[in-house]
Scaffold this motif. Structure first.
Motif, PDB file in Angstrom:
ATOM      1  N   GLN A   1      32.279  -4.170  -4.917  1.00  0.00           N
ATOM      2  CA  GLN A   1      33.159  -3.489  -6.230  1.00  0.00           C
ATOM      3  C   GLN A   1      34.386  -3.764  -6.686  1.00  0.00           C
ATOM      4  OE1 GLN A   1      32.119  -0.816  -7.963  1.00  0.00           O
ATOM      5  NE2 GLN A   1      30.360  -1.160  -6.237  1.00  0.00           N
ATOM      6  N   ALA A   2      35.229  -4.935  -5.437  1.00  0.00           N
ATOM      7  CA  ALA A   2      36.456  -5.646  -6.348  1.00  0.00           C
ATOM      8  C   ALA A   2      35.957  -6.957  -7.021  1.00  0.00           C
ATOM      9  CB  ALA A   2      37.222  -5.905  -5.400  1.00  0.00           C
ATOM     10  N   LYS A   3      34.518  -7.530  -6.379  1.00  0.00           N
ATOM     11  CA  LYS A   3      34.329  -8.419  -7.515  1.00  0.00           C
ATOM     12  C   LYS A   3      33.993  -7.848  -8.696  1.00  0.00           C
ATOM     13  CE  LYS A   3      33.225 -10.375  -3.198  1.00  0.00           C
ATOM     14  NZ  LYS A   3      32.186 -11.376  -1.837  1.00  0.00           N
ATOM     15  N   ILE A   4      32.699  -7.372  -8.788  1.00  0.00           N
ATOM     16  CA  ILE A   4      32.334  -6.239  -9.898  1.00  0.00           C
ATOM     17  C   ILE A   4      33.777  -6.079 -11.022  1.00  0.00           C
ATOM     18  CG2 ILE A   4      31.279  -4.452 -10.909  1.00  0.00           C
ATOM     19  CD1 ILE A   4      29.903  -4.554  -8.176  1.00  0.00           C
ATOM     20  N   LEU A   5      34.220  -5.494 -10.474  1.00  0.00           N
ATOM     21  CA  LEU A   5      35.460  -5.347 -11.564  1.00  0.00           C
ATOM     22  C   LEU A   5      36.504  -6.520 -11.499  1.00  0.00           C
ATOM     23  CD1 LEU A   5      37.820  -2.668 -12.470  1.00  0.00           C
ATOM     24  CD2 LEU A   5      39.012  -3.170 -10.432  1.00  0.00           C
ATOM     25  N   ILE A   6      37.166  -7.710 -10.721  1.00  0.00           N
ATOM     26  CA  ILE A   6      37.057  -8.505 -11.406  1.00  0.00           C
ATOM     27  C   ILE A   6      36.125  -9.545 -12.683  1.00  0.00           C
ATOM     28  CG2 ILE A   6      37.991 -10.511 -11.089  1.00  0.00           C
ATOM     29  CD1 ILE A   6      39.432  -9.172  -8.002  1.00  0.00           C
ATOM     30  N   GLY A   7      35.693  -9.655 -12.240  1.00  0.00           N
ATOM     31  CA  GLY A   7      34.451 -10.692 -12.961  1.00  0.00           C
ATOM     32  C   GLY A   7      34.003  -9.799 -14.263  1.00  0.00           C
TER      33      GLY A   7
END
Length: 83
Positions: A77-83
């Motif tokens: 979820q953090a990767k999706i948010l950052i991306g």
């Protein structure tokens, strides 16, 4: 003088690379027994020391929550948010 056997137990336990938590706990129990405390007093002392250290209590409360969040995909979820 026998009460200092707890220090010797800690030194020997660390020297043979045992689990530090177990070494310190056993040394504390042995020292308390040699110092004349009964098992109820020893348990009360451990409980009081644990409860009075708020940082340990917070750590024990927060660690399972972080584990559950990681299990359910916090990094993704953090990767999706950052991306």
């Amino acid at each position: 003088m026998l009460v200092l056997i707890g220090v010797l137990l800690v030194i020997v336990g660390f020297a043979i690379r045992l689990n530090p938590l177990i070494v310190v706990t056993v040394a504390g129990i042995v020292t308390a027994l040699l110092g004349g405390m009964n098992p109820a007093q020893i348990l009360d002392s451990f409980g009081t020391g644990f409860a009075s250290s708020r940082s340990v209590t917070i750590f024990v409360a927060v660690l399972p929550v972080v584990g559950i969040i990681e299990f359910f995909g916090l990094q993704e979820q953090a990767k999706i948010l950052i991306g």
